[in-house]
Write a protein that holds these residues in place. Structure first.
Motif, mmCIF file in Angstrom:
data_model
loop_
_atom_site.group_PDB
_atom_site.id
_atom_site.type_symbol
_atom_site.label_atom_id
_atom_site.label_comp_id
_atom_site.label_asym_id
_atom_site.label_seq_id
_atom_site.Cartn_x
_atom_site.Cartn_y
_atom_site.Cartn_z
ATOM 1 N N UNK A 247 0.565 -1.249 0.241
ATOM 2 C CA UNK A 247 0.076 -0.035 -0.091
ATOM 3 C C UNK A 247 0.845 1.374 0.002
ATOM 4 N N UNK A 248 2.022 1.123 0.695
ATOM 5 C CA UNK A 248 2.796 2.443 0.953
ATOM 6 C C UNK A 248 3.723 2.554 -0.480
ATOM 7 N N UNK A 249 3.422 3.690 -1.320
ATOM 8 C CA UNK A 249 4.000 3.811 -2.561
ATOM 9 C C UNK A 249 5.554 4.199 -2.301
ATOM 10 N N UNK A 250 6.004 4.649 -1.212
ATOM 11 C CA UNK A 250 7.164 5.293 -0.490
ATOM 12 C C UNK A 250 8.138 3.794 -0.613
ATOM 13 N N UNK A 251 7.635 2.644 -0.531
ATOM 14 C CA UNK A 251 8.300 1.515 -0.409
ATOM 15 C C UNK A 251 8.698 1.013 -1.459
ATOM 16 N N UNK A 252 8.065 1.186 -2.474
ATOM 17 C CA UNK A 252 8.005 0.516 -3.915
ATOM 18 C C UNK A 252 9.484 0.686 -4.449
ATOM 19 N N UNK A 253 9.971 1.838 -4.266
ATOM 20 C CA UNK A 253 11.419 1.910 -4.809
ATOM 21 C C UNK A 253 12.404 1.215 -3.974
ATOM 22 N N UNK A 254 12.249 1.336 -2.741
ATOM 23 C CA UNK A 254 13.342 0.508 -1.985
ATOM 24 C C UNK A 254 13.308 -0.900 -2.119
ATOM 25 N N UNK A 255 11.952 -1.770 -2.134
ATOM 26 C CA UNK A 255 11.892 -2.958 -2.237
ATOM 27 C C UNK A 255 12.286 -3.511 -3.629
ATOM 28 N N UNK A 256 11.986 -2.619 -4.748
ATOM 29 C CA UNK A 256 12.510 -2.623 -6.161
ATOM 30 C C UNK A 256 14.189 -2.766 -6.114
ATOM 31 N N UNK A 257 14.815 -1.786 -5.404
ATOM 32 C CA UNK A 257 16.327 -1.847 -5.413
ATOM 33 C C UNK A 257 16.693 -3.228 -4.633
ATOM 34 N N UNK A 258 16.083 -3.542 -3.541
ATOM 35 C CA UNK A 258 16.498 -4.750 -2.885
ATOM 36 C C UNK A 258 16.192 -5.990 -3.791
ATOM 37 N N UNK A 259 15.260 -5.914 -4.668
ATOM 38 C CA UNK A 259 15.063 -7.022 -5.353
ATOM 39 C C UNK A 259 16.208 -7.006 -6.330
ATOM 40 N N UNK A 260 16.607 -5.790 -7.044
ATOM 41 C CA UNK A 260 17.567 -6.228 -8.084
ATOM 42 C C UNK A 260 19.017 -6.558 -7.364
ATOM 43 N N UNK A 261 19.254 -6.104 -5.962
ATOM 44 C CA UNK A 261 20.468 -6.311 -5.330
ATOM 45 C C UNK A 261 20.541 -7.915 -5.029
ATOM 46 N N UNK A 262 19.433 -8.723 -4.707
ATOM 47 C CA UNK A 262 19.345 -9.902 -4.559
ATOM 48 C C UNK A 262 19.579 -10.632 -5.862
ATOM 49 N N UNK A 263 18.790 -9.964 -6.922
ATOM 50 C CA UNK A 263 19.137 -10.768 -8.419
ATOM 51 C C UNK A 263 20.427 -10.833 -8.575
ATOM 52 N N UNK A 264 21.125 -9.827 -8.536
ATOM 53 C CA UNK A 264 22.469 -9.563 -8.828
ATOM 54 C C UNK A 264 23.461 -10.522 -8.201
ATOM 55 N N UNK A 265 23.140 -10.695 -6.717
ATOM 56 C CA UNK A 265 23.793 -11.599 -5.991
ATOM 57 C C UNK A 265 23.699 -13.216 -6.222
ATOM 58 N N UNK A 266 22.508 -13.236 -7.086
ATOM 59 C CA UNK A 266 22.085 -14.677 -7.165
ATOM 60 C C UNK A 266 22.512 -15.134 -8.714
ATOM 61 N N UNK A 267 22.808 -14.148 -9.556
ATOM 62 C CA UNK A 267 22.823 -14.276 -11.060
ATOM 63 C C UNK A 267 23.600 -15.435 -11.466
ATOM 64 N N UNK A 268 24.693 -15.949 -10.463
ATOM 65 C CA UNK A 268 25.502 -17.188 -10.828
ATOM 66 C C UNK A 268 24.526 -18.455 -10.780
ATOM 67 N N UNK A 269 23.595 -18.309 -10.034
ATOM 68 C CA UNK A 269 22.770 -19.472 -10.005
ATOM 69 C C UNK A 269 21.754 -19.652 -11.215
ATOM 70 N N UNK A 270 21.562 -18.504 -11.809
ATOM 71 C CA UNK A 270 20.531 -18.508 -12.976
ATOM 72 C C UNK A 270 21.179 -19.361 -14.271
ATOM 73 N N UNK A 271 20.420 -20.355 -14.595
ATOM 74 C CA UNK A 271 20.865 -21.067 -15.677
ATOM 75 C C UNK A 271 20.342 -21.097 -17.159
ATOM 76 N N UNK A 272 19.455 -20.129 -17.274
ATOM 77 C CA UNK A 272 18.663 -20.045 -18.265
ATOM 78 C C UNK A 272 17.480 -20.951 -18.639
ATOM 79 N N UNK A 273 17.139 -21.875 -17.785
ATOM 80 C CA UNK A 273 16.292 -22.880 -17.908
ATOM 81 C C UNK A 273 14.860 -22.079 -17.983
ATOM 82 N N UNK A 274 14.588 -21.131 -17.295
ATOM 83 C CA UNK A 274 13.381 -20.415 -17.313
ATOM 84 C C UNK A 274 13.498 -18.971 -17.941
ATOM 85 N N UNK A 275 12.539 -18.208 -18.229
ATOM 86 C CA UNK A 275 12.729 -16.860 -18.571
ATOM 87 C C UNK A 275 13.249 -16.069 -17.710
#
Length: 225
Positions: free
Chosen positions: A64-92
């Motif tokens: 509900x809190x629009x002020x949190x959206x950008x922070x959560x999105x940033x955290x999402x990309x940080x987590x994705x970056x740290x886990x990229x080595x686990x992505x094997x291209x089996x899914x989109x």
């Protein structure tokens, strides 16, 4: 009697097995992932630019809190970056990224003891270009009347209320299907559940929304949800 080996294929021709194997299509996202893992930071920036708005829209439908959206999105990309080595291209890649975004948003909501909700703006089903083309709902176009605008607003409010009343799992499933346009297989990947569960959740969500909206639609020239 000595056996003789089969003659080699004519020059320029491949054996049947090799000739029949189709070339695997190149996935630009996977190429960017591979470049990022190899140390190319610019490649990951391209992935962020490509999916940032979609990820923020998804998160915006969960909090509900629009002020949190950008922070959560940033955290999402940080987590994705740290886990990229686990992505094997089996899914989109975006399916994999959506799952990280959903889990990150859920964790943030649990940490702050908040219940996921969907804001009214999410129900517009906006595309990536809607920020530039969206027409406020209170501005009638040529074929709209005050009565039709009022009826449309009532229906939108009913849909919004029905969506907010849904359990989180049902709301998330129907949002990914009807607003984000993901396939059942992709939703199952994002939500980490069997495809049959996805179908059941979407069916139950649609039934609940229909029950809330149908009485209004019955008064609108025979229209149905």
């Amino acid at each position: 009697m000595t056996s003789s080996a089969p003659p080699p294929p004519p020059s320029g021709e491949l054996p049947d097995a090799a000739a029949a194997a189709p070339a695997r299509p190149v996935d630009p996202d996977f190429q960017l992932v591979q470049r990022t893992v190899a140390g190319d930071g610019k490649a990951f920036e391209l992935l962020v630019l490509k999916y940032q708005r979609r990820i923020e829209r998804l998160i915006g439908r969960m909090v509900r809190d629009v002020d949190l959206v950008e922070d959560i999105a940033q955290e999402t990309f940080i987590r994705a970056y740290r886990a990229l080595h686990q992505f094997r291209g089996e899914a989109q890649f975006y399916t994999w990224l959506y799952r990280i975004a959903v889990n990150t948003a859920k964790k943030a909501l649990v940490d702050m003891k908040r219940d996921p909700t969907i804001p009214e703006a999410a129900l517009r089903g906006a595309s990536d270009d809607d920020d530039e083309t969206y027409r406020p709902g209170n501005e009638p176009i040529s074929d709209e009347t005050p009565d039709s605008v009022l009826a449309a607003n009532e229906i939108a409010a009913a849909v919004n209320a029905a969506m907010e009343a849904l359990p989180a799992e049902l709301r998330q499933a129907v949002t990914l299907r009807e607003i984000e346009g993901l396939s059942y297989e992709e939703i199952a990947e994002v939500m980490n559940c069997p495809i049959g569960t996805v179908r059941s959740r979407i069916f139950r969500a649609r039934e609940a929304i229909s029950a809330r909206v149908k009485p209004l639609l019955d008064n609108q020239s025979g229209k149905r949800w």
